[in-house]
Design a protein around this motif. Structure first.
Motif, PDB file in Angstrom:
ATOM      1  N   ILE A 112      29.069 -16.997  71.992  1.00  0.00           N
ATOM      2  CA  ILE A 112      28.709 -18.027  72.973  1.00  0.00           C
ATOM      3  C   ILE A 112      29.845 -19.050  73.022  1.00  0.00           C
ATOM      4  CG2 ILE A 112      27.037 -19.794  73.621  1.00  0.00           C
ATOM      5  CD1 ILE A 112      25.009 -18.264  71.827  1.00  0.00           C
ATOM      6  N   ILE A 168      20.338 -21.260  84.968  1.00  0.00           N
ATOM      7  CA  ILE A 168      21.519 -21.091  84.128  1.00  0.00           C
ATOM      8  C   ILE A 168      22.547 -20.213  84.827  1.00  0.00           C
ATOM      9  CG2 ILE A 168      22.390 -20.213  81.935  1.00  0.00           C
ATOM     10  CD1 ILE A 168      20.778 -22.770  81.687  1.00  0.00           C
ATOM     11  N   ILE A 224      26.471 -19.876  85.139  1.00  0.00           N
ATOM     12  CA  ILE A 224      27.306 -18.772  84.649  1.00  0.00           C
ATOM     13  C   ILE A 224      28.258 -18.302  85.748  1.00  0.00           C
ATOM     14  CG2 ILE A 224      27.274 -16.435  83.717  1.00  0.00           C
ATOM     15  CD1 ILE A 224      26.147 -18.410  81.779  1.00  0.00           C
ATOM     16  N   ALA A 228      21.528 -19.465  75.569  1.00  0.00           N
ATOM     17  CA  ALA A 228      21.932 -20.555  76.460  1.00  0.00           C
ATOM     18  C   ALA A 228      21.235 -21.867  76.122  1.00  0.00           C
ATOM     19  CB  ALA A 228      21.644 -20.177  77.906  1.00  0.00           C
ATOM     20  N   ARG A 262      18.993 -13.951  76.265  1.00  0.00           N
ATOM     21  CA  ARG A 262      19.994 -14.723  77.004  1.00  0.00           C
ATOM     22  C   ARG A 262      19.604 -16.190  77.127  1.00  0.00           C
ATOM     23  NH1 ARG A 262      22.577 -11.050  81.938  1.00  0.00           N
ATOM     24  NH2 ARG A 262      23.630  -9.565  80.554  1.00  0.00           N
ATOM     25  N   VAL A 288      27.541 -20.742  77.247  1.00  0.00           N
ATOM     26  CA  VAL A 288      27.743 -19.551  78.088  1.00  0.00           C
ATOM     27  C   VAL A 288      27.838 -18.317  77.202  1.00  0.00           C
ATOM     28  CG1 VAL A 288      29.261 -18.446  79.761  1.00  0.00           C
ATOM     29  CG2 VAL A 288      28.922 -20.921  79.851  1.00  0.00           C
TER      30      VAL A 288
END
Length: 800
Positions: free
Chosen positions: A159, A261, A174, A244, A240, A3
């Motif tokens: 992260i 995600i 998320i 991830a 992003r 995340v």
């Protein structure tokens, strides 16, 4: 699940928090953090620099010498890159800098020319390399000179790696993690409204959807995108996705992965023009049906799998992997977006059968909320329109018949506090539940309405767990355990079982444990008659193999199997025992009668009398003096003439009590020992443990030492070989008038001076009275009557 905190910050403001503090808080509230990863942590002392001058290396044709302005100094760098020009702004690793992989940069000399640093490629900085053939990463002309490269390239992110438990599929996105963070930190959750820009064309004119396998697909929704402009995704999406753990591919595929995600809901994109008949059919695969998946491999499908098919062929293995025939390529002009809710068990089995597991299958198999299907689909359409990747056709096709609705749970604050050992106020509980998006209707008991994405909340104890974790386990004080305590102890069955094991181990036997499963072929191997009730067994619905397909009705085959394995391993002597169960079906009932049995088996330096002695010792230790061994010539598992039934009295020590068959003892039939590859001298005893338990006498009663002397008389008889010793002993006790204290068999002889078919049996008889001294005349009279009775009944003769 990885995340990125920048992404999480879109839904809950956490940029003011230390990442480690957030990680600790989430762990304490039940969302376990595996790791906190700082991207760019390995990069230090790397800045942006502007190339002022380039000259050829005097000693090397393929090297150049550059003068680079780093903001504070102008330094000389030697490089072999051929893509740099004067005025380019590039990443510069200065003397003493570090790069990913623990690479350290120091000043040095290259072919005689000093170099005070290194210009970096994207790969050397640990990020996606756009144009690998060009070498050095060229930054935009507007980039400030002397700036930290981590700030320029966004390599200063954090992260958090969460371990998501199987009961929380809502946290596989998320937004799900953001919900948990909002509850944990008591901060506002902000999920932006989705606004999709659509054109005037209706989707109903383009596609028809039919769900045939309704038990495997709860909901299926689709949108159509026309005028698709396939290309590279913007940097922020790629950044992003990379953080991830997803590799960027193209804008359409990246958007579906981005939404997966973000929402935890997998999507799939089809090339619309490759869908035959303009129809989508959600059905079971046909056994043996073939599909080439996106990895280029041909897969053989099974009927238990779900496929998304058109009018002619399967297009994808639903929830697992797409097919090559409907793949989105550079030639794609229209895309059908799919968002669905598939049966988790089916997806897991399909993934296992096909030998691969994807991000999509790992989510579907845990069971997703069908009510997020449209949100995810609309979010993907919104991004496609915003990024100019295509035109969204108006409308959605949504097949959702059996809708999942929120459910209610009635809970009591008092019961929850008693369960947790806490004193949390009712108002605090209501506050926690409201923050968890659970609607609370107050009353004598609180009636809670559970959101459909919380499939793990079913009982009051689940609600108690939610309250405890959000209240804080660290805030629950330790208390002494309360309640009534009782002294522990072993019941009669356990004590008898322990006693039997103690006796048998004391005789040198070893305990073994075998499977309660058996093979139907065992009955033939041990000569069980075809019409025997032992062949009526409990069948196992999903046996591991044919050899383990029924529940055993005898333990003889199990013991012979163990003995056979020992013999095959060159164990010359083996004496084993087992206490286990057999399973006898009962008419009209689902569950069988489970009987406890004792089995003893041995081969090697043993004989029948050794095994019989062990059984006699066992019965005596259980307080069972009333027993007999009666010859049995009918049992086909044992050697004829070397087998006996074990009879015990139902009333301990009472010779007039009813006799019951409690087991069998003997030498195994030669045909059976041959089948099991065992020696002929293999002996076995099987006894009814429940009968021993019911009729044993574990209490011990003591009597005073005799006051009066004993009188001993020997008795040597010539009897037929078929005469049972127990018959002789019964007559002795019967005619002994209550003064026979003990009988000992001390000699059995066949041979010279003994006629054919006869044997000599010699006993020592102890006479004693409890209340007087016996006279010889009295003893002689009783002894003579015993001899006459034996001679009369058993055709015996006294040997002089």
């Amino acid at each position: 699940m990885l995340v990125p905190l920048k992404w999480l910050n879109d839904f809950i403001k956490i940029d003011d928090l230390n990442p480690q503090y957030l990680a600790d808080a989430m762990t304490m509230s039940g969302s376990k953090v595996e790791d906190v990863i700082e991207t760019g942590k390995e990069i230090s002392n790397v800045v942006t620099g502007k190339i002022l001058k380039i000259e050829k290396h005097p000693n090397a044709d393929r090297l150049i010498v550059c003068m680079v302005d780093t903001g504070k100094d102008v330094i000389q760098i030697v490089t072999g890159a051929n893509n740099v020009k004067v005025d380019n702004i590039v990443p510069v690793a200065l003397h003493g800098s570090t790069l990913p992989g623990n690479v350290k940069i120091k000043r040095g000399r290259l072919r005689g020319v000093e170099s005070n640093g290194m210009m970096c490629s994207a790969k050397e900085l640990g990020i996606e390399e756009k144009n690998a053939e060009h070498g050095i990463l060229i930054l935009p002309d507007s980039t400030k000179v002397g700036a930290d490269i981590k700030e320029v390239l966004g390599l200063n992110g954090v992260i958090i790696d969460f371990e998501i438990t199987p009961n929380r599929p809502d946290c596989l996105g998320i937004i799900g993690i953001a919900r948990e963070a909002a509850v944990t930190l008591n901060r506002k959750l902000d999920i932006p409204e989705i606004k999709v820009k659509e054109n005037s064309v209706l989707i109903d004119d383009y596609i028809n959807i039919n769900i045939e396998a309704k038990d495997l697909c709860k909901r299926y929704a689709a949108r159509l995108i026309k005028n698709v402009r396939l290309g590279e995704s913007p940097d922020w999406i790629k950044e992003r996705l990379t953080e991830a753990g997803i590799r960027p591919i193209n804008n359409i595929v990246d958007i579906t992965n981005y939404v997966m995600i973000e929402y935890g809901q997998p999507l799939h994109a089809y090339d619309y023009n490759k869908i035959s008949g303009r129809q989508i059919i959600v059905r079971r695969a046909l056994d043996g049906e073939k599909l080439i998946t996106l990895d280029g491999k041909e897969r053989i499908l099974k009927n238990s799998m779900i496929v998304i098919a058109d009018g002619d062929k399967p297009l994808v293995v639903a929830g697992v992997m797409g097919g090559e025939s409907s793949e989105v390529t550079e030639k794609t002009t229209a895309v059908l977006l799919e968002s669905a809710c598939f049966n988790g068990t089916s997806i897991r089995l399909a993934s296992k059968a096909l030998g691969f597991r994807t991000e999509a299958s790992s989510r579907f198999e845990k069971g997703l909320d069908p009510n997020i299907v449209l949100d995810a689909l609309n979010r993907a359409a919104e991004l496609i329109a915003e990024l100019g990747a295509g035109d969204v056709v108006s409308g959605i096709i949504d097949k959702y018949e059996d809708k999942l609705k929120p459910w209610t749970i009635d809970v009591s604050a008092d019961r929850i506090n008693r369960f947790l050992g806490t004193s949390i106020s009712r108002n605090e509980m209501k506050d926690i539940l409201t923050r968890l998006d659970i609607k609370v209707k107050d009353g004598e008991e609180m009636r809670l309405t559970i959101p459909t994405y919380r499939s793990d909340l079913e009982l009051e104890v689940d609600i108690a767990e939610e309250i405890a974790r959000i209240h804080g386990y660290n805030n629950i004080k330790s208390t002494m355990i309360s309640g009534e305590t009782m002294q522990g102890g072993r019941n009669k069955k356990q004590r008898i079982e322990d006693k039997i094991k103690e006796v048998l181990v004391g005789t040198g036997l070893y305990e073994c444990i075998s499977y309660s499963f058996a093979s139907p072929s065992d009955f033939d191997k041990i000569n069980i008659p075809k019409d025997s009730s032992l062949r009526n067994t409990v069948k196992i619905l999903n046996p591991l193999s044919e050899d383990l397909s029924i529940m055993r009705t005898t333990m003889i085959a199990s013991m012979l199997g163990v003995l056979s394995r020992n013999y095959s391993k060159k164990n010359e002597n083996a004496g084993l025992f087992e206490i286990g169960k057999i399973y006898i079906p009962k008419d009209g009932e689902k569950l069988p009668d489970e009987k406890n049995m004792l089995v003893i088996g041995m081969y090697g330096d043993y004989d029948f009398y050794y095994l019989k002695g062990i059984v006699q010792l066992l019965l005596k230790s259980l307080g069972m003096d009333g027993y007999e061994f009666v010859r049995d010539n009918k049992n086909m598992t044992f050697h004829p003439g070397k087998t006996a039934d074990i009879l015990i009295y139902t009333k301990k020590g009472d010779s007039n009590a009813k006799k019951i068959n409690a087991g069998i003892i003997g030498q195994i039939h030669p045909d059976i020992t041959e089948r099991y590859d065992l020696p002929d001298s293999t002996y076995l005893c099987q006894m009814d443990f429940d009968a021993l338990l019911e009729n044993c006498m574990i209490e011990r009663f003591f009597k005073p030492i005799p006051k009066y002397p004993a009188v001993q008389r020997d008795l040597d008889l010539l009897v037929s070989r078929d005469t049972m010793a127990s018959d002789i002993e019964n007559i002795i006790r019967e005619k002994g008038r209550g003064i026979v204290e003990d009988i000992k068999l001390f000699d059995v002889y066949e041979g010279k001076q003994i006629p054919e078919g006869k044997r000599s049996i010699a006993y020592s008889i102890i006479y004693r009275s409890k209340d007087r001294t016996l006279k010889d005349e009295e003893v002689n009279e009783i002894h003579a009557k015993i001899i006459r009775e034996i001679e009369s009944r058993l055709d015996a003769k006294l040997r002089l």
